[in-house]
Design a protein around this motif. Structure first.
Motif, PDB file in Angstrom:
ATOM      1  N   ASP A 137     -69.085 -27.319 -27.299  1.00 43.95           N
ATOM      2  CA  ASP A 137     -69.119 -27.236 -29.035  1.00 43.95           C
ATOM      3  C   ASP A 137     -67.744 -26.907 -29.369  1.00 43.95           C
ATOM      4  OD1 ASP A 137     -71.102 -26.903 -31.201  1.00 43.95           O
ATOM      5  OD2 ASP A 137     -69.916 -24.614 -31.242  1.00 43.95           O
ATOM      6  N   VAL A 138     -66.903 -25.980 -28.818  1.00 43.35           N
ATOM      7  CA  VAL A 138     -65.564 -26.046 -29.360  1.00 43.35           C
ATOM      8  C   VAL A 138     -64.879 -27.115 -29.347  1.00 43.35           C
ATOM      9  CG1 VAL A 138     -63.620 -24.964 -28.908  1.00 43.35           C
ATOM     10  CG2 VAL A 138     -65.475 -23.589 -28.741  1.00 43.35           C
ATOM     11  N   LEU A 139     -64.781 -28.114 -28.268  1.00 46.30           N
ATOM     12  CA  LEU A 139     -64.104 -29.227 -28.193  1.00 46.30           C
ATOM     13  C   LEU A 139     -64.530 -30.379 -29.281  1.00 46.30           C
ATOM     14  CD1 LEU A 139     -64.019 -30.043 -24.257  1.00 46.30           C
ATOM     15  CD2 LEU A 139     -62.159 -29.237 -25.849  1.00 46.30           C
ATOM     16  N   TYR A 144     -61.727 -46.604 -28.764  1.00 48.65           N
ATOM     17  CA  TYR A 144     -63.179 -47.062 -29.208  1.00 48.65           C
ATOM     18  C   TYR A 144     -64.007 -45.802 -29.027  1.00 48.65           C
ATOM     19  CZ  TYR A 144     -67.624 -49.700 -28.488  1.00 48.65           C
ATOM     20  OH  TYR A 144     -68.750 -50.290 -29.008  1.00 48.65           O
ATOM     21  N   ALA A 145     -63.758 -44.900 -28.420  1.00 45.28           N
ATOM     22  CA  ALA A 145     -64.646 -43.740 -28.194  1.00 45.28           C
ATOM     23  C   ALA A 145     -64.493 -42.887 -29.546  1.00 45.28           C
ATOM     24  CB  ALA A 145     -64.503 -42.735 -27.152  1.00 45.28           C
ATOM     25  N   LEU A 146     -63.510 -42.735 -30.204  1.00 48.22           N
ATOM     26  CA  LEU A 146     -63.068 -42.044 -31.294  1.00 48.22           C
ATOM     27  C   LEU A 146     -63.278 -42.744 -32.557  1.00 48.22           C
ATOM     28  CD1 LEU A 146     -60.197 -39.574 -30.076  1.00 48.22           C
ATOM     29  CD2 LEU A 146     -62.639 -39.074 -30.200  1.00 48.22           C
ATOM     30  N   LEU A 189     -66.113 -35.996 -22.608  1.00 48.11           N
ATOM     31  CA  LEU A 189     -65.354 -34.796 -23.184  1.00 48.11           C
ATOM     32  C   LEU A 189     -65.082 -35.075 -24.748  1.00 48.11           C
ATOM     33  CD1 LEU A 189     -63.189 -33.124 -20.069  1.00 48.11           C
ATOM     34  CD2 LEU A 189     -65.370 -32.782 -21.039  1.00 48.11           C
ATOM     35  N   LEU A 190     -64.439 -36.436 -24.989  1.00 43.39           N
ATOM     36  CA  LEU A 190     -64.092 -36.653 -26.323  1.00 43.39           C
ATOM     37  C   LEU A 190     -65.222 -36.745 -27.316  1.00 43.39           C
ATOM     38  CD1 LEU A 190     -61.312 -39.303 -25.767  1.00 43.39           C
ATOM     39  CD2 LEU A 190     -60.968 -36.990 -26.595  1.00 43.39           C
ATOM     40  N   THR A 191     -66.256 -37.517 -26.780  1.00 43.81           N
ATOM     41  CA  THR A 191     -67.405 -37.473 -27.664  1.00 43.81           C
ATOM     42  C   THR A 191     -68.697 -36.723 -27.593  1.00 43.81           C
ATOM     43  OG1 THR A 191     -68.193 -39.420 -26.249  1.00 43.81           O
ATOM     44  CG2 THR A 191     -66.589 -39.792 -27.832  1.00 43.81           C
TER      45      THR A 191
END
Length: 379
Positions: free
Chosen positions: A211-213, A182-184, A139-141
């Motif tokens: 797309d919004v996230l 690490y993901a961000l 969900l983050l990436t």
């Protein structure tokens, strides 16, 4: 208006002991107080402290559990007691026995449970946290491979620092923070494998939410996921994102406004939480085995250790060579050249003048062969 003193609470370890003694789970305590299970776990670990009405409700519940624990040995509603009383009433009367020492039963001794080895504890933590962390990283990436890589790298770092992680009050939070960092990381955009976007979700509502996230700023996206996705409270979210509580609240409000502006049906936080869970659960994301993660972590640690040793040896060799070849005395530098004035300019070769012809004839006539030409002539 003055604020009264806060309701006293027992220490964190005593809170957990009272809950276990009362045969309550963290979910049941959270339902009675009106918070999430993560919040109750943070209260029992001592990471956060309840405030306001939640503190009063939690203190009242703990006091009730403490009273029940104190009265449990003296209960009279035991179903065995009436049966024993009726049996004694139906038996013929006998003279009471002579008073004597009451036998005290020996306490049962149970062997202490064997402690887990570091590998077993790490594998248990990995099996408990990795499935949810992979979905959160997705969900983050918005990238499946990067989500798996982030979780594996976070657990590799945790295995390298296992003495520190093992004594942490919240090891799952430690690994989650490392995976999110690490993901961000912005350096992934320069990697060839992550230059192009991955395939979006199949359903149109899921594509719109993803797309919004992904259009949210990374701090807002992380705050929204921690608060509405994971279920942390605001102080815990602020602590994990390294921000103040007002800053975390502002990021959360702005993220919710951005989501509600494009998807009005998700303006309700409960509905947003449900949709985030559905979006994460639809993807088949699996992390590597714990043994593979531990092996990769050890291999990476050995590689960097050997690289550091090789660099140190090269630095020592370069320093020794410089000391060996350096001059041992002071050598003044060569002075810069100076312009000499008064020198006649060079002319091109040509015919000799009369004086030069006479001088050449004189030198040729007086020249003799042999060493005699070096003997000076007398007066």
């Amino acid at each position: 208006m003055t604020q009264g003193p806060a309701t006293p609470l027992p220490p964190p370890k005593e809170r957990r002991r009272l809950r276990v003694a009362g045969s309550f789970t963290q979910d049941q305590i959270a339902a009675r107080v009106g918070v999430t299970r993560k919040t109750v776990r943070a209260w029992e670990n001592g990471r956060t402290t309840p405030r306001g009405r939640k503190r009063e409700a939690y203190a009242s519940l703990l006091a009730e559990l403490a009273t029940d624990a104190a009265d449990s040995p003296l209960r009279t509603d035991d179903p065995v007691a009436p049966a024993a009383a009726s049996a004694s009433a139906s038996a013929p009367s006998e003279p009471p026995p002579a008073p004597g020492p009451v036998p005290v039963p020996a306490p049962e001794r149970h062997p202490p449970p064997s402690p887990l080895t570091p590998s077993q504890a790490f594998d248990a933590l990995y099996a408990f946290c990795s499935p949810a962390l992979v979905r959160q990283a997705y969900l983050l990436t918005g990238r499946r491979e990067l989500a798996r890589e982030s979780v594996e790298r976070a657990f590799e770092l945790a295995w390298q620092r296992w003495p520190e992680v093992a004594v942490d009050p919240d090891p799952a939070g430690w690994v989650r923070a490392a995976a999110y960092e690490y993901a961000l990381s912005p350096w992934h955009r320069f990697r060839p494998r992550y230059r192009h976007p991955e395939a979006p979700p199949a359903d149109a509502p899921d594509r719109a939410l993803m797309d919004v996230l992904l259009h949210l700023p990374p701090p807002h996206r992380r705050t929204l996921l921690l608060y509405d996705g994971v279920g942390l409270d605001l102080p815990e979210t602020a602590a994990e994102t390294e921000a103040s509580t007002p800053a975390a609240a502002n990021r959360l409000l702005r993220a919710r406004e951005a989501v509600a502006a494009r998807l009005p049906e998700l303006s309700d936080p409960a509905e947003l939480t449900r949709r985030l869970a559905e979006l994460a659960s639809k993807e088949r994301l699996r992390a590597a085995k714990p043994l593979t993660v531990r092996t990769c972590s050890e291999r990476r640690a050995r590689f960097w250790t050997r690289a550091a040793i090789a660099f140190t040896v090269a630095l020592i060799g370069t320093t020794a060579l410089s000391l060996r070849s350096a001059p041992t005395r002071y050598e003044p530098p060569v002075a810069p050249g100076e312009t000499v004035r008064g020198v006649p300019p060079r002319v091109a070769p040509g015919a000799l003048s009369e004086a030069e012809v006479e001088l050449r004839a004189k030198l040729r006539g007086e020249t003799v062969n042999g060493p005699e030409k070096l003997v000076p002539l007398g007066p």
